[in-house]
Design an enzyme around this catalytic site. Structure first.
Site, short mmCIF file in Angstrom:
data_model
loop_
_atom_site.label_atom_id
_atom_site.label_comp_id
_atom_site.label_asym_id
_atom_site.label_seq_id
_atom_site.Cartn_x
_atom_site.Cartn_y
_atom_site.Cartn_z
N HIS A 137 52.84 35.99 61.42
CA HIS A 137 51.67 35.94 62.21
C HIS A 137 50.37 35.06 61.55
O HIS A 137 49.21 35.11 62.02
CB HIS A 137 50.71 37.41 62.12
CG HIS A 137 51.93 38.12 62.93
ND1 HIS A 137 52.51 38.06 64.29
CD2 HIS A 137 52.56 39.31 62.41
CE1 HIS A 137 53.40 39.02 64.44
NE2 HIS A 137 53.48 39.91 63.27
N ARG A 191 30.82 46.89 30.14
CA ARG A 191 29.99 47.14 31.44
C ARG A 191 29.18 45.85 31.91
O ARG A 191 28.66 45.90 32.65
CB ARG A 191 29.18 48.38 31.08
CG ARG A 191 30.04 49.48 30.67
CD ARG A 191 28.94 50.51 30.19
NE ARG A 191 28.18 50.98 31.10
CZ ARG A 191 28.53 52.04 31.84
NH1 ARG A 191 29.66 52.80 31.82
NH2 ARG A 191 27.50 52.19 32.87
N GLU A 203 47.41 44.44 44.75
CA GLU A 203 46.93 44.54 43.15
C GLU A 203 47.40 43.70 42.13
O GLU A 203 46.44 43.29 41.33
CB GLU A 203 47.22 46.24 42.61
CG GLU A 203 47.11 46.41 41.19
CD GLU A 203 45.37 46.36 40.79
OE1 GLU A 203 44.60 46.56 41.63
OE2 GLU A 203 45.18 46.56 39.61
N ASN A 250 20.21 51.34 33.43
CA ASN A 250 21.53 51.02 34.36
C ASN A 250 21.28 51.73 35.63
O ASN A 250 20.96 52.64 35.73
CB ASN A 250 22.63 51.57 33.43
CG ASN A 250 23.93 51.43 34.22
OD1 ASN A 250 24.15 50.63 34.79
ND2 ASN A 250 24.71 52.75 34.13
N GLY A 251 21.28 50.57 36.60
CA GLY A 251 21.56 51.16 38.03
C GLY A 251 20.68 50.14 38.82
O GLY A 251 20.32 48.98 38.24
N LYS A 260 44.87 41.19 40.13
CA LYS A 260 44.98 41.06 38.69
C LYS A 260 44.88 39.47 38.44
O LYS A 260 44.04 38.81 37.61
CB LYS A 260 46.19 41.49 38.00
CG LYS A 260 46.35 42.97 37.94
CD LYS A 260 45.12 43.65 36.86
CE LYS A 260 44.05 44.08 37.61
NZ LYS A 260 43.68 45.26 38.26
N TRP A 263 24.50 43.13 33.04
CA TRP A 263 25.22 42.68 34.07
C TRP A 263 23.98 42.24 35.22
O TRP A 263 23.62 43.03 35.98
CB TRP A 263 26.38 43.16 34.46
CG TRP A 263 27.13 42.46 35.48
CD1 TRP A 263 28.12 41.44 35.32
CD2 TRP A 263 27.25 42.49 36.82
NE1 TRP A 263 28.66 41.25 36.49
CE2 TRP A 263 28.15 41.84 37.43
CE3 TRP A 263 26.44 43.49 37.80
CZ2 TRP A 263 28.44 41.67 38.96
CZ3 TRP A 263 26.79 43.31 39.32
CH2 TRP A 263 27.73 42.33 39.80
N GLU A 276 41.37 37.81 39.22
CA GLU A 276 40.22 38.14 38.33
C GLU A 276 40.05 37.76 37.05
O GLU A 276 39.23 37.60 36.28
CB GLU A 276 39.83 39.81 38.60
CG GLU A 276 40.83 40.58 37.67
CD GLU A 276 40.24 42.23 37.56
OE1 GLU A 276 41.23 42.99 37.51
OE2 GLU A 276 39.15 42.40 37.59
N CYS A 332 25.29 48.07 33.86
CA CYS A 332 24.89 47.63 32.52
C CYS A 332 25.22 48.91 31.62
O CYS A 332 25.56 49.81 32.20
CB CYS A 332 23.50 47.48 32.33
SG CYS A 332 22.85 46.35 33.55
N LYS A 387 32.73 46.18 34.25
CA LYS A 387 33.79 47.05 34.49
C LYS A 387 33.21 47.77 35.67
O LYS A 387 34.12 48.24 36.51
CB LYS A 387 34.13 47.85 33.12
CG LYS A 387 35.13 48.91 33.34
CD LYS A 387 36.50 48.52 32.86
CE LYS A 387 37.43 49.41 33.11
NZ LYS A 387 38.60 48.69 33.33
O1 M6R Z 1 35.55 52.40 38.55
P1 M6R Z 1 36.25 52.16 39.80
O2 M6R Z 1 37.53 52.47 39.65
O3 M6R Z 1 35.54 52.69 40.61
O4 M6R Z 1 35.79 50.30 40.10
C1 M6R Z 1 36.30 49.92 41.17
C2 M6R Z 1 36.64 48.42 41.10
O5 M6R Z 1 35.42 47.78 40.69
C3 M6R Z 1 37.56 47.95 40.17
O6 M6R Z 1 38.95 48.92 40.24
C4 M6R Z 1 37.91 46.74 39.97
O7 M6R Z 1 38.46 46.29 41.23
C5 M6R Z 1 39.13 46.55 38.75
N1 M6R Z 1 38.14 46.50 37.59
C6 M6R Z 1 39.84 45.42 38.98
O8 M6R Z 1 40.66 45.30 37.79
#
Ligand code: M6R
Length: 688
Positions: A582, A33, A559, A143-144, A563, A116, A566, A2, A683
């Protein structure tokens, strides 16, 4: 995960409208966030204090109607949805309440939160600030996660408290009220706000950053943290060069009456437009703002009384432009196109005389070189970046390198030893899974190295040493520029570790040369934007997408697919091309689009063979290759080919991911989804 924010103006008059806008703006900066609900708390109109005499009158039945303190209850506004829906509802309610927006407050403490959801669905009831009671005696933004909230809740229920929300947070303000009431009952009329919060903190388990506002302590704020990033921002409002000394130290803030504005924030993005002076609050510190003064107490379980500490303020190296979209439509788009610049800042001052200088690692290189194993630990994109860097680490250091997804390492309690170097990769520096893995590695005696984009983050503070990737603030939830900067930072780390080996000197020199040219090459590959927009258009209605890579570009496949899934909300899988036969080969038909990464490196001929096998099964192929290689990779004229500039094999993932980032971006825009705040995501993931 959050965002929490607070704004306190002291000895400087601010209208209610201004205060609201500062709080809303803080939330807008933190919205990435978490964005499923939000809330704020501000003061109501001032009213004359209730005298003791009058109070006794209230005994005749009126006490039900009056708060147990000498002012009107703070106002709390909470709303489901994004920040703008909170903004609309606040102005609507303010209007309905006939609240004067022009009313001026010489001192005022406001708190704010963007959520969040973890405990309880997004709803006003589950939004923060969470409250102690109907009079809002104590209000908290959090937050947490509070791991022992169920036990605390049971105890509080036994003491007559009733709960309204499904959140873990609600126990905190209620616990504060419990502590406060108990102290008063025991005759302690002078219990301070920090005594209450310190006692609350003693009871809490988990990782959290908290900001408290209380009607019993008007115009005061308290913030504290354990395992979660929290920043104090300080803005001076007079020219102190003329009138006295500048604030450089929290010590200067403990005893002056000068007008100032103070901010608490989950990260620096929300304070950069107000001030560059900040303090990263450390674990178990309780920061108390009272009468415009800041005091810091360090909480210690072993000791009854927390100790007072002094800290120096830091100066933020971030420009306001970084947190604005500029001429771009979305942050993700801006951040993709910013990569020539972000990579330049990642390398700035670090490539010297054909070698790499990493100040944060210098003292530890010897230990790393002597470690038995290097373990990369991260989540999502950060894990992928480490995977891309792994082959170079193995090659230049000669040390075995293993990969760990932070959550999996935790689940397995995988073995970590004193002789290990554990490298933690995290853009935000506050991902709960990664931080828990860090605690675990620290407890097992490993040397812990951080690779992060966030100065002052928990990861930066808790690791023994590390590298800041300096990619600049990344606001789009989908990580783009942080990914490429992470790879480059880790490539530089591999070069620094391997710097004592004569046998790899020529190789290292070639990599350093290509690092210097990388920003230019990125500008070149960004010219594929239009081509990727057209490709996205041709894929808009497909259900699924596969990406095959191997060697350095296995990570690129993972990666690129991450992208697409997500942000474009399209099923997509990155796969190791060597595994194709396989199992995944069974999926191949004329409709499923498959991207094969076949740029020039030691795996090129194997990828050519993969292309042939997919073509033989009538696969719908899209091939990424090095410039000039189109004819040697294209199985038929109709096959779509993406040609990219060639660089040293170990740096090629930095180039190759760019077209895939662009593709994901355009697919998202064309499919009509939210680019910067994708469904269900946020994020930094501060829960397990
Ligand atoms: O802040 P971090 O790099 O530790 O976050 C880890 C993942 O949550 C983050 O890399 C996530 O996979 C990306 N936002 C995806 O684009």
């Amino acid at each position: 995960m959050c965002g929490i924010f607070a704004y306190l103006n002291y000895n400087v008059a601010r209208e209610r409208r201004y205060i609201l806008e500062v709080l809303f703006n803080g939330l807008r900066r933190l919205e990435y966030r978490g964005y499923d609900s939000a809330g704020i708390a501000i003061d109501a109109d001032l009213r004359p204090p209730v005298t003791n005499e009058k109070k006794s009158d209230y005994g005749s039945g009126e006490e039900e109607m009056l708060p147990p303190y000498d002012s009107l209850p703070p106002l709390v506004f909470r709303q489901e949805g994004k920040i703008e829906s909170l903004v609309r509802s606040v102005y609507f309610e303010v209007d309905a309440m006939d609240l004067n927006l022009e009313q001026s407050f010489p001192v005022h403490a406001g708190i704010a939160h963007t959520r969040w959801a973890t405990h309880g669905v997004p709803s006003p009831r589950n939004s923060h600030p969470q409250s102690s009671d109907a009079w809002n005696e104590f209000l908290v933004v959090h937050n947490g996660i509070i791991t022992n909230y169920e036990v605390l809740k049971e105890t509080l229920v036994r003491h007559g408290f009733t709960f309204e929300s499904e959140t873990d947070t609600e126990v905190i303000p209620k616990l504060a009220k419990f502590v406060f009431d108990k102290a008063r009952e025991e005759g302690e009329q002078t219990v301070t706000f920090s005594q209450v919060v310190t006692e609350v903190m003693r009871q809490l388990e988990g990782a959290f950053a908290l900001i408290f506002k209380s009607a019993h302590y008007p115009n005061e704020l308290i913030a504290c943290t354990r395992g979660s990033t929290l920043i104090l921002g300080v803005k001076e409002l007079i020219d102190d060069k003329i009138r006295g000394k500048l604030f450089h130290d929290v010590k200067d803030l403990t005893k002056d009456e000068k007008p100032k504005e103070l901010f608490f924030s989950s990260d620096l993005c929300a304070i950069v437009e107000h001030t560059k002076k900040y303090l990263a609050i450390e674990d178990n510190e309780v920061v108390h703002i009272k009468d415009g003064c800041v005091s810091i107490l360090k909480f210690d379980y072993g000791k009854e009384k927390p100790a007072s500490v002094q800290r120096a303020l830091s100066v933020l190296e971030m420009e306001v432009e970084q947190i604005k979209k500029g001429n771009y439509d979305h942050f993700m788009q801006k951040e993709i196109h910013e990569q020539p610049h972000s990579l330049t800042t990642t390398m700035r001052g670090r490539l010297k005389d054909n070698s790499v200088v990493l100040g944060g690692l210098k003292e530890h290189l010897k230990t790393i070189r002597h470690s038995r194993r290097i373990i990369f630990i991260g989540c999502g994109t950060s894990y992928n970046a480490a995977l891309a860097a792994r082959p170079l680490f193995e090659e230049l250091s000669g040390i075995p390198v293993t990969m760990e997804l932070a959550s999996d390492l935790q689940d397995r309690q995988g073995p970590i030893y004193r002789e290990d170097t554990a490298v933690f990769v995290s853009q935000s520096g506050e991902t709960a899974d990664t931080l828990l893995a860090l605690e675990y590695a620290l407890a097992n005696g490993a040397l812990c190295v951080g690779v992060t984009n966030t100065v002052g983050s928990t990861l930066a503070r808790k690791t023994h040493c590390g590298i800041h990737i300096n990619a600049g603030c990344e606001i789009g939830v989908a990580s783009t520029k942080a990914y490429t900067s992470q790879i480059v930072a880790m490539a530089m780390m591999a070069l620094a570790i391997g710097a004592d080996r004569i046998s790899t000197q020529a190789r290292r020199q070639a990599i350093v040369d290509d690092l210097s040219n990388l920003p230019y090459k990125i500008s070149e590959v960004l010219k594929l934007d239009g081509e990727m927009r057209d490709l996205a258009e041709s894929l808009i209605d497909t259900q699924s997408l596969l990406v095959f890579g191997r060697g350095y570009n296995y990570a690129t496949a993972l990666e690129g697919a991450l992208k697409v899934k997500e942000v474009a909300l399209m099923h997509s899988e990155g796969m190791l091309a060597g595994e194709m036969k396989h199992g995944p080969l069974a999926l191949v038909d004329e409709t499923l689009p498959i991207i094969v990464i076949a740029t020039r490196d030691g795996c090129f001929s194997k990828q050519q063979s993969v292309i042939q096998q997919l073509h033989a099964r009538k696969g719908r192929l899209i091939v990424m290759c090095s410039e000039g290689d189109a004819s040697s990779v294209r199985p038929v004229e109709s096959c779509k080919v993406i040609e990219v500039p060639q660089v040293a094999d170990c740096l090629q993932p930095v180039i190759n991911i760019i077209p895939l980032q662009l593709l994901a971006y355009h697919l998202t825009v064309q499919r009509g989804y939210d680019v910067d705040q994708p469904r269900n995501l946020a994020k930094s993931v501060t829960t397990q």
